[in-house]
Design a protein around this motif. Structure first.
Motif, PDB file in Angstrom:
ATOM      1  N   LYS B 117      77.678  21.650  11.567  1.00 58.49           N
ATOM      2  CA  LYS B 117      78.128  22.302  12.800  1.00 58.49           C
ATOM      3  C   LYS B 117      77.372  23.595  13.039  1.00 58.49           C
ATOM      4  CE  LYS B 117      81.069  19.253  14.076  1.00 58.49           C
ATOM      5  NZ  LYS B 117      80.770  18.404  15.234  1.00 58.49           N
ATOM      6  N   VAL B 118      77.124  24.334  11.963  1.00 56.64           N
ATOM      7  CA  VAL B 118      76.379  25.585  12.116  1.00 56.64           C
ATOM      8  C   VAL B 118      74.966  25.285  12.606  1.00 56.64           C
ATOM      9  CG1 VAL B 118      75.404  27.556  10.891  1.00 56.64           C
ATOM     10  CG2 VAL B 118      77.733  26.859  10.429  1.00 56.64           C
ATOM     11  N   THR B 119      74.360  24.251  12.034  1.00 56.01           N
ATOM     12  CA  THR B 119      73.003  23.886  12.452  1.00 56.01           C
ATOM     13  C   THR B 119      72.988  23.487  13.926  1.00 56.01           C
ATOM     14  OG1 THR B 119      72.800  22.975  10.237  1.00 56.01           O
ATOM     15  CG2 THR B 119      71.003  22.517  11.766  1.00 56.01           C
ATOM     16  N   GLU B 120      73.950  22.621  14.289  1.00 55.69           N
ATOM     17  CA  GLU B 120      74.022  22.161  15.686  1.00 55.69           C
ATOM     18  C   GLU B 120      74.185  23.329  16.645  1.00 55.69           C
ATOM     19  OE1 GLU B 120      76.394  18.088  14.674  1.00 55.69           O
ATOM     20  OE2 GLU B 120      77.175  19.335  16.314  1.00 55.69           O
ATOM     21  N   PHE B 121      75.119  24.208  16.292  1.00 53.50           N
ATOM     22  CA  PHE B 121      75.439  25.312  17.201  1.00 53.50           C
ATOM     23  C   PHE B 121      74.245  26.268  17.315  1.00 53.50           C
ATOM     24  CE2 PHE B 121      77.772  29.356  18.216  1.00 53.50           C
ATOM     25  CZ  PHE B 121      78.150  28.965  19.488  1.00 53.50           C
ATOM     26  N   THR B 122      73.580  26.518  16.191  1.00 52.27           N
ATOM     27  CA  THR B 122      72.412  27.408  16.239  1.00 52.27           C
ATOM     28  C   THR B 122      71.339  26.822  17.146  1.00 52.27           C
ATOM     29  OG1 THR B 122      72.921  27.977  13.963  1.00 52.27           O
ATOM     30  CG2 THR B 122      70.808  28.721  14.803  1.00 52.27           C
ATOM     31  N   GLU B 123      71.148  25.500  17.043  1.00 50.88           N
ATOM     32  CA  GLU B 123      70.139  24.855  17.889  1.00 50.88           C
ATOM     33  C   GLU B 123      70.525  24.958  19.362  1.00 50.88           C
ATOM     34  OE1 GLU B 123      67.139  24.102  17.078  1.00 50.88           O
ATOM     35  OE2 GLU B 123      67.810  24.857  15.131  1.00 50.88           O
ATOM     36  N   ARG B 124      71.837  24.795  19.623  1.00 50.52           N
ATOM     37  CA  ARG B 124      72.311  24.878  20.999  1.00 50.52           C
ATOM     38  C   ARG B 124      72.021  26.271  21.580  1.00 50.52           C
ATOM     39  NH1 ARG B 124      78.570  24.970  22.722  1.00 50.52           N
ATOM     40  NH2 ARG B 124      78.841  23.325  21.185  1.00 50.52           N
ATOM     41  N   ILE B 125      72.331  27.300  20.797  1.00 52.35           N
ATOM     42  CA  ILE B 125      72.113  28.675  21.283  1.00 52.35           C
ATOM     43  C   ILE B 125      70.620  28.966  21.402  1.00 52.35           C
ATOM     44  CG2 ILE B 125      72.541  31.125  20.819  1.00 52.35           C
ATOM     45  CD1 ILE B 125      75.053  29.603  21.525  1.00 52.35           C
ATOM     46  N   ARG B 126      69.853  28.413  20.473  1.00 54.79           N
ATOM     47  CA  ARG B 126      68.406  28.633  20.540  1.00 54.79           C
ATOM     48  C   ARG B 126      67.853  28.100  21.865  1.00 54.79           C
ATOM     49  NH1 ARG B 126      65.478  29.663  15.998  1.00 54.79           N
ATOM     50  NH2 ARG B 126      66.831  28.488  14.625  1.00 54.79           N
ATOM     51  N   LYS B 127      68.359  26.909  22.258  1.00 56.27           N
ATOM     52  CA  LYS B 127      67.929  26.317  23.537  1.00 56.27           C
ATOM     53  C   LYS B 127      68.371  27.173  24.717  1.00 56.27           C
ATOM     54  CE  LYS B 127      67.358  21.414  22.717  1.00 56.27           C
ATOM     55  NZ  LYS B 127      68.341  20.996  21.675  1.00 56.27           N
ATOM     56  N   LEU B 128      69.634  27.693  24.635  1.00 56.36           N
ATOM     57  CA  LEU B 128      70.164  28.473  25.764  1.00 56.36           C
ATOM     58  C   LEU B 128      69.436  29.805  25.929  1.00 56.36           C
ATOM     59  CD1 LEU B 128      73.993  27.952  25.244  1.00 56.36           C
ATOM     60  CD2 LEU B 128      72.687  27.180  27.203  1.00 56.36           C
ATOM     61  N   GLY B 129      68.886  30.316  24.875  1.00 54.21           N
ATOM     62  CA  GLY B 129      68.185  31.597  24.962  1.00 54.21           C
ATOM     63  C   GLY B 129      69.119  32.773  24.746  1.00 54.21           C
ATOM     64  N   PRO B 130      68.595  33.981  24.896  1.00 56.87           N
ATOM     65  CA  PRO B 130      69.422  35.165  24.637  1.00 56.87           C
ATOM     66  C   PRO B 130      70.596  35.244  25.610  1.00 56.87           C
ATOM     67  CG  PRO B 130      67.105  35.760  24.894  1.00 56.87           C
ATOM     68  CD  PRO B 130      67.236  34.333  25.286  1.00 56.87           C
ATOM     69  N   SER B 131      71.678  35.828  25.148  1.00 56.40           N
ATOM     70  CA  SER B 131      72.864  35.949  25.987  1.00 56.40           C
ATOM     71  C   SER B 131      72.567  36.793  27.225  1.00 56.40           C
ATOM     72  CB  SER B 131      73.983  36.589  25.156  1.00 56.40           C
ATOM     73  OG  SER B 131      74.880  37.262  25.991  1.00 56.40           O
ATOM     74  N   PRO B 132      73.010  36.334  28.415  1.00 56.97           N
ATOM     75  CA  PRO B 132      72.666  37.070  29.637  1.00 56.97           C
ATOM     76  C   PRO B 132      73.306  38.448  29.713  1.00 56.97           C
ATOM     77  CG  PRO B 132      74.226  35.314  30.101  1.00 56.97           C
ATOM     78  CD  PRO B 132      73.806  35.153  28.683  1.00 56.97           C
ATOM     79  N   ILE B 133      74.351  38.683  28.924  1.00 55.64           N
ATOM     80  CA  ILE B 133      75.020  39.979  29.040  1.00 55.64           C
ATOM     81  C   ILE B 133      74.258  41.066  28.294  1.00 55.64           C
ATOM     82  CG2 ILE B 133      76.608  39.846  27.064  1.00 55.64           C
ATOM     83  CD1 ILE B 133      78.765  40.891  29.089  1.00 55.64           C
ATOM     84  N   LYS B 134      73.365  40.648  27.393  1.00 54.21           N
ATOM     85  CA  LYS B 134      72.571  41.652  26.688  1.00 54.21           C
ATOM     86  C   LYS B 134      71.594  42.284  27.656  1.00 54.21           C
ATOM     87  CE  LYS B 134      71.085  39.262  22.942  1.00 54.21           C
ATOM     88  NZ  LYS B 134      70.515  39.127  21.596  1.00 54.21           N
ATOM     89  N   GLY B 135      71.465  43.576  27.573  1.00 53.34           N
ATOM     90  CA  GLY B 135      70.485  44.245  28.419  1.00 53.34           C
ATOM     91  C   GLY B 135      69.080  43.959  27.912  1.00 53.34           C
ATOM     92  N   ASP B 136      68.080  44.409  28.631  1.00 51.31           N
ATOM     93  CA  ASP B 136      66.692  44.193  28.218  1.00 51.31           C
ATOM     94  C   ASP B 136      66.370  44.947  26.936  1.00 51.31           C
ATOM     95  OD1 ASP B 136      66.428  42.757  30.518  1.00 51.31           O
ATOM     96  OD2 ASP B 136      65.843  44.515  31.686  1.00 51.31           O
ATOM     97  N   GLU B 137      67.101  46.043  26.736  1.00 51.23           N
ATOM     98  CA  GLU B 137      66.761  46.904  25.602  1.00 51.23           C
ATOM     99  C   GLU B 137      67.193  46.314  24.269  1.00 51.23           C
ATOM    100  OE1 GLU B 137      70.834  48.092  26.920  1.00 51.23           O
ATOM    101  OE2 GLU B 137      68.942  47.596  27.906  1.00 51.23           O
ATOM    102  N   GLN B 138      68.179  45.353  24.322  1.00 50.42           N
ATOM    103  CA  GLN B 138      68.704  44.868  23.047  1.00 50.42           C
ATOM    104  C   GLN B 138      67.868  43.753  22.444  1.00 50.42           C
ATOM    105  OE1 GLN B 138      72.764  44.484  24.353  1.00 50.42           O
ATOM    106  NE2 GLN B 138      73.460  45.612  22.582  1.00 50.42           N
TER     107      GLN B 138
END
Lengths: 385, 138
Positions: B117-138
């Motif tokens: 599950k950890v592997t699956e979820f990490t791959e899913r987030i990797r595909k989605l890219g960085p979280s949109p709420i993070k600013g450019d600086e983070q």
């Protein structure tokens, strides 16, 4: 009990003429003077744009509260104290706030008599004064009465003249009802003990349409009739239908505004909506006025949202994210937060966006009935698990 | 540099933490993108924790707990379910997207499932890219 409908009016001739739609509420308040620790209503303090909360101790006090004030947007639910027997006259959003407080044990249901008023919306006082100045060249002192009826906002002047514009026309120009009232879809306060209003009454007859929802309300009404304060009559089938038709029209109008205001946000792409929320919240100066004014926010000063540093560099302050979280299942859309915000953040529609999306998903609408348990407080297992 | 997601995982003490332990002792491999925080029960996980995780720069949040019916505190995970459903709606409305949050049940014996599950979820987030709420600086 099933709800019962009556036509009611004051037995006192002067009140019937002077009060709103037959002076029913005024006389009803007279009849319960002394039977409650606290009787609360709004009274006029100057022009029709100014008002204050009044605790009614005598029949003379009750008479001072006569007449509806659409441009005085007060949230009365703050004034109910736990353990005191209270009767209170309120609009649907206030009543929903009281119900939410009851669910959280801040108020006891059996101690409170809720006298609801049908509400087609309230007017923001300052904008309305500007409006009458711009369009009719009237000063606030000239107005003796304002009214929202038949799709119009009507102003009656001291000289007896009537000035009006249709609600749609006014609102297209950026004036008119408060934003949260435009898309509010609770017009008849069915969560109250009794609901009063002029919808479904014959024109020019000075009669109030009264719907009784609870045993408590029924007893109080019967007593008022027995003691000779008010007269009641049976409403005709036709007028009952008229009332629900007006309710339907108002709700349809609310639906239209819901699409325009909430729907616009809902249909934005995710990134755009997030940017919008970040953007509107960024001018916040952390004065906590929205929290103070919020009628359902009752965690007290120990709430997590108060322990946060307003100067942190987070994209959305924790204060607002926690408030958005908390209000997702309890926002009743009274619009107080927007009203009090010193930097004019449109908080009400943000909270309503969250609350309405959650309502769509779970079917839970806050403040409608004390029996509805918020989903987060239910102990059952949802479907699919 | 390629994007490495930061994932915060909330694990319950009795089952999921045991599962992570099991994965470790069985030498099962899973991505090192997750940062684990242990709770006594998944029912302790307040929605605030999840939203704060996102505000402070997490790209994804994983909640794990005991299977329904196996909760050490009888019905703690019922509450987790309600909060999870609530948070999904909240994250969608806010614009972060509910796909950045996941809920998994792992018993102490399911080390294999945990690492999967950890592997699956990490791959899913990797595909989605960085979280949109993070600013450019983070």
């Amino acid at each position: 009990m099933n709800s019962k409908s009556f036509w009611g009016w004051s037995s006192t001739e002067a009140l019937r003429e002077g009060g709103e739609s037959g002076g029913f509420v005024t006389s009803f308040l007279e009849s319960i003077v002394g039977k409650y620790d606290n009787i609360l209503a709004v009274r006029k303090t100057g022009t029709v744009f100014e008002g204050a909360v009044m605790s009614i101790d005598s029949k003379e006090d009750a008479i001072k509260t006569q007449g509806a004030l659409h441009a005085v947007c007060m949230e009365l639910s703050h004034y109910i104290k736990k353990g005191e027997r209270t009767a209170i006259v309120l609009k649907p959003c206030d009543a929903r706030a009281v119900i939410e407080n009851m669910k959280r044990n801040h108020v006891e249901r059996e101690n409170v008599l809720l006298i609801g008023l049908n509400c087609g919306g309230t007017l923001p006082p300052v904008d309305t004064m500007r409006f009458i100045d711009n369009y009719f060249e009237l000063a606030p002192e000239d107005i003796v009465k304002e009214e929202i009826a038949k799709g119009k906002i009507i102003f009656k002047t001291t000289s007896g003249k009537e000035f009006w514009k249709t609600i749609d026309e006014i609102e297209e120009e950026g004036f008119g009802r408060r934003e949260n009232c435009r898309y509010c879809d609770v017009k008849i306060p069915s969560m109250c003990d009794i609901a009063c209003g002029n919808w479904g009454t014959p024109a020019g007859k000075n009669i109030t349409f009264v719907e009784v929802f609870t045993e408590n309300g029924n007893n109080a009404l019967e007593q008022a009739v027995r003691e000779g304060f008010i007269n009641v009559g049976e409403p005709s089938e036709k007028m009952i239908a008229v009332r629900s038709k007006i309710n339907g029209i108002m709700k349809k109008m609310a639906g239209g505004w819901n699409k325009r205001i909430i729907g616009r946000l809902r249909n934005m792409p995710n990134e755009e909506r997030l940017a919008y929320i970040k953007n509107v919240l960024s001018p916040c100066i952390a004065c906590y006025a929205c929290r103070k004014a919020c009628p359902v926010c009752k965690c007290g000063d120990d709430c997590k949202c108060m322990q946060m540093d307003p100067d942190d560099s987070l994209p959305i302050s924790i204060f607002h994210s926690i408030r958005l979280l908390h209000l997702t299942e309890s926002c009743i859309g009274c619009g107080n937060c927007s009203d009090v915000c010193p930097v004019d953040i449109p908080l009400a529609h943000l909270h309503q966006l969250f609350a309405r999306n959650y309502e769509k998903k779970t079917g839970y609408k806050p403040g409608m009935s004390i029996e509805d348990i918020p989903p987060l407080s239910r102990g059952d297992l949802p479907e699919g698990y | 540099m390629s994007f490495e997601p930061k994932i915060l995982a909330f694990l319950c003490n009795w089952c999921s933490y045991g599962a992570a332990d099991m994965a470790g002792t069985s030498r099962l491999q899973y991505p090192s993108n997750i940062r684990i925080i242990r709770f006594m029960c998944s029912g302790r996980i307040d929605p605030n924790f999840v939203i704060e995780a996102f505000l402070r720069g997490a790209d994804g949040v994983m909640i794990t707990g005991c299977h329904i019916g196996d909760c050490h505190y009888i019905d703690g995970n019922y509450k987790t379910v309600h909060r999870y459903e609530f948070l999904k709606e909240y994250l969608d409305t806010l614009g972060i997207g509910s796909e950045r949050l996941t809920l998994e049940w792992c018993s102490a014996a399911e080390g294999m499932k945990f690492s999967q599950k950890v592997t699956e979820f990490t791959e899913r987030i990797r595909k989605l890219g960085p979280s949109p709420i993070k600013g450019d600086e983070q």
